[in-house]
Design a protein around this motif. Structure first.
Motif, PDB file in Angstrom:
ATOM      1  N   SER A 138       0.831  -1.202   0.000  1.00 53.33           N
ATOM      2  CA  SER A 138       0.000   0.000   0.000  1.00 53.33           C
ATOM      3  C   SER A 138       0.860   1.244   0.000  1.00 53.33           C
ATOM      4  O   SER A 138       2.065   1.198   0.281  1.00 53.33           O
ATOM      5  CB  SER A 138      -0.921   0.023   1.225  1.00 53.33           C
ATOM      6  N   SER A 139       0.218   2.377  -0.316  1.00 54.90           N
ATOM      7  CA  SER A 139       0.868   3.656  -0.089  1.00 54.90           C
ATOM      8  C   SER A 139       1.115   3.786   1.412  1.00 54.90           C
ATOM      9  O   SER A 139       0.512   3.071   2.221  1.00 54.90           O
ATOM     10  CB  SER A 139      -0.029   4.796  -0.586  1.00 54.90           C
ATOM     11  N   ILE A 140       1.997   4.668   1.804  1.00 59.33           N
ATOM     12  CA  ILE A 140       2.351   4.790   3.212  1.00 59.33           C
ATOM     13  C   ILE A 140       1.144   5.133   4.069  1.00 59.33           C
ATOM     14  O   ILE A 140       1.005   4.669   5.202  1.00 59.33           O
ATOM     15  CB  ILE A 140       3.469   5.843   3.399  1.00 59.33           C
ATOM     16  N   ASP A 141       0.221   5.929   3.526  1.00 57.19           N
ATOM     17  CA  ASP A 141      -0.979   6.295   4.283  1.00 57.19           C
ATOM     18  C   ASP A 141      -2.064   5.222   4.219  1.00 57.19           C
ATOM     19  O   ASP A 141      -3.100   5.344   4.874  1.00 57.19           O
ATOM     20  CB  ASP A 141      -1.531   7.636   3.817  1.00 57.19           C
TER      21      ASP A 141
ATOM     22  N   VAL B 181       7.035  -0.257  -1.643  1.00 56.59           N
ATOM     23  CA  VAL B 181       6.923   1.201  -1.638  1.00 56.59           C
ATOM     24  C   VAL B 181       7.977   1.751  -0.684  1.00 56.59           C
ATOM     25  O   VAL B 181       8.147   1.241   0.424  1.00 56.59           O
ATOM     26  CB  VAL B 181       5.519   1.649  -1.196  1.00 56.59           C
ATOM     27  N   SER B 182       8.691   2.773  -1.122  1.00 57.56           N
ATOM     28  CA  SER B 182       9.717   3.365  -0.263  1.00 57.56           C
ATOM     29  C   SER B 182       9.076   4.068   0.928  1.00 57.56           C
ATOM     30  O   SER B 182       7.952   4.574   0.849  1.00 57.56           O
ATOM     31  CB  SER B 182      10.575   4.355  -1.065  1.00 57.56           C
ATOM     32  N   ASP B 183       9.816   4.110   2.054  1.00 58.24           N
ATOM     33  CA  ASP B 183       9.282   4.692   3.280  1.00 58.24           C
ATOM     34  C   ASP B 183       8.986   6.178   3.164  1.00 58.24           C
ATOM     35  O   ASP B 183       8.208   6.728   3.945  1.00 58.24           O
ATOM     36  CB  ASP B 183      10.262   4.463   4.431  1.00 58.24           C
ATOM     37  N   ASP B 184       9.629   6.851   2.200  1.00 60.13           N
ATOM     38  CA  ASP B 184       9.354   8.272   2.010  1.00 60.13           C
ATOM     39  C   ASP B 184       8.145   8.509   1.105  1.00 60.13           C
ATOM     40  O   ASP B 184       7.814   9.652   0.782  1.00 60.13           O
ATOM     41  CB  ASP B 184      10.578   9.000   1.450  1.00 60.13           C
ATOM     42  N   ALA B 185       7.477   7.401   0.701  1.00 57.24           N
ATOM     43  CA  ALA B 185       6.249   7.447  -0.107  1.00 57.24           C
ATOM     44  C   ALA B 185       6.476   7.949  -1.524  1.00 57.24           C
ATOM     45  O   ALA B 185       5.515   8.191  -2.254  1.00 57.24           O
ATOM     46  CB  ALA B 185       5.169   8.298   0.578  1.00 57.24           C
ATOM     47  N   GLU B 186       7.731   8.082  -1.931  1.00 57.06           N
ATOM     48  CA  GLU B 186       8.031   8.685  -3.221  1.00 57.06           C
ATOM     49  C   GLU B 186       8.041   7.689  -4.383  1.00 57.06           C
ATOM     50  O   GLU B 186       7.739   8.055  -5.513  1.00 57.06           O
ATOM     51  CB  GLU B 186       9.392   9.383  -3.159  1.00 57.06           C
TER      52      GLU B 186
ATOM     53  N   LEU C 154       5.584   7.937  -7.362  1.00 56.75           N
ATOM     54  CA  LEU C 154       4.214   7.881  -6.853  1.00 56.75           C
ATOM     55  C   LEU C 154       3.667   9.275  -6.567  1.00 56.75           C
ATOM     56  O   LEU C 154       4.384  10.150  -6.088  1.00 56.75           O
ATOM     57  CB  LEU C 154       4.148   7.048  -5.568  1.00 56.75           C
TER      58      LEU C 154
ATOM     59  N   GLU D  57       1.251  10.966  -4.112  1.00 54.09           N
ATOM     60  CA  GLU D  57       0.618  10.656  -2.830  1.00 54.09           C
ATOM     61  C   GLU D  57      -0.868  11.008  -2.812  1.00 54.09           C
ATOM     62  O   GLU D  57      -1.655  10.390  -2.093  1.00 54.09           O
ATOM     63  CB  GLU D  57       1.332  11.395  -1.701  1.00 54.09           C
TER      64      GLU D  57
END
Length: 328
Positions: free
Chosen positions: A222-225, A275-280, A297, A299
């Motif tokens: 998933s996306s970070i959120d 997915v990278s932790d910085d959500a990028e 990505l 956001e």
């Protein structure tokens, strides 16, 4: 220990990498240089050596956020192996093997994947052979597992778990999604954060009700959120993007990115993504294209825009044939 290397997991502290060698029936440990990213070989743990059991066909590894344990799916023994991890030097001590048809455990034939919930309280195991998802409670001190329940194809209205391949627990811990490889489906469950128990919600099938891109799904992130899901559709050379309702767990197909479409490359038979932790960024392994593809990505919308692909034929690049997993 790297023959048949299929999955790699980085410890939460970033200091060590653990690799599942499915043909060698082994787990190999590397130390990681935090500046350069280079890996230094430390040791290998072999099945049926020095008391280790349950890692025959070692296929998948997960480590809880506390870093205290390492869990390995061993499909050739219908088992999950539990290790205690030394958080200082990264070495492992075998704790136990949880095996199908032993004690309360059932419907765990040929487990290919597992995932520890973000709170560390539970471990979810996909059973490829039994078309099921198993739930275990994790002892936060010892790391040992206690069977809680399973959900099986055709029971309680559940559908879409044929060849259950992998699972994903959302960042908020409220939902679990499972890839049904031969169902061409994603199965959604709601999760009780206290007990870890699941309730079946719905099944999303490729080419049904507007869904596309999930023929042969193998990996979900998933996306970070937690608002968007990214799913590999191995049979379509695609990554499908869904929006997620965090309250109900319902997901809605938005779009897909596909090999050879709009300049996308490097995702022929995609097997895994992160997915990278910085959500990028989104990183996808292309098993058939010997590649690692990179997407930027958005956001806000969840959109994934192709950036580039590193391939086994690239200048100075080697070791990407049969790319199966990526860790960040």
């Amino acid at each position: 220990g790297l023959e048949g290397a299929y999955h790699i997991k980085i410890s939460p502290d970033g200091n060590h990498a653990y690799v599942a060698g499915s043909i060698d029936n082994a787990v190999t440990v590397f130390s990681r240089n935090a500046i350069s990213g280079s890996l230094t070989y430390m040791t290998t743990y072999w099945n049926n050596v020095d008391g280790v059991e349950g890692i025959a066909g070692a296929y998948y590894i997960d480590i809880p956020a506390d870093g205290n344990n390492v869990y390995v799916a061993g499909p050739d023994e219908n088992a999950v192996a539990v290790f205690k991890r030394n958080v200082i030097n990264g070495t492992l001590t075998f704790v136990e093997m949880i095996q199908d048809e032993s004690g309360d455990v059932s419907e765990m034939n040929y487990p290919l994947s597992l995932m520890v919930s973000g709170d560390g309280k539970h471990v979810y195991v996909s059973s490829f052979g039994d078309e099921a998802l198993n739930v275990f409670e994790r002892n936060l001190v010892t790391g040992k597992l206690t069977f809680v329940e399973h959900h099986k194809e055709g029971n309680g209205g559940v559908s879409g778990l044929v060849s259950a391949y992998s699972q994903f627990v959302t960042p908020d811990g409220m939902h679990v999604y499972v890839c049904g490889l031969d169902s061409d489906a994603i199965v959604a469950f709601s999760r009780d954060p206290q007990s870890g128990e699941l309730d079946y919600l719905d099944t999303y099938i490729d080419n049904v009700n507007g869904v596309d891109g999930i023929s042969g799904p193998t990996s979900i992130r998933s996306s970070i959120d937690g608002n968007y899901l990214y799913i590999t559709g191995s049979n379509e050379d695609a990554v499908a993007i869904f929006s997620r309702n965090s309250s109900t767990g319902a997901i809605t197909f938005l779009t897909m990115v596909q090999e050879g479409v709009n300049g996308v490359s490097g995702i022929a038979y995609p097997t895994y993504l992160e997915v990278s932790d910085d959500a990028e960024n989104l990183y996808v392994t292309g098993f058939a294209s010997a590649s690692l593809a990179v997407f930027n990505l958005n956001e806000s919308t969840g959109a994934a825009v192709f950036q580039n692909a590193e391939t086994g034929a690239g200048l100075g690049v080697s070791g990407l044939d049969g790319s199966a997993a990526v860790a960040i």
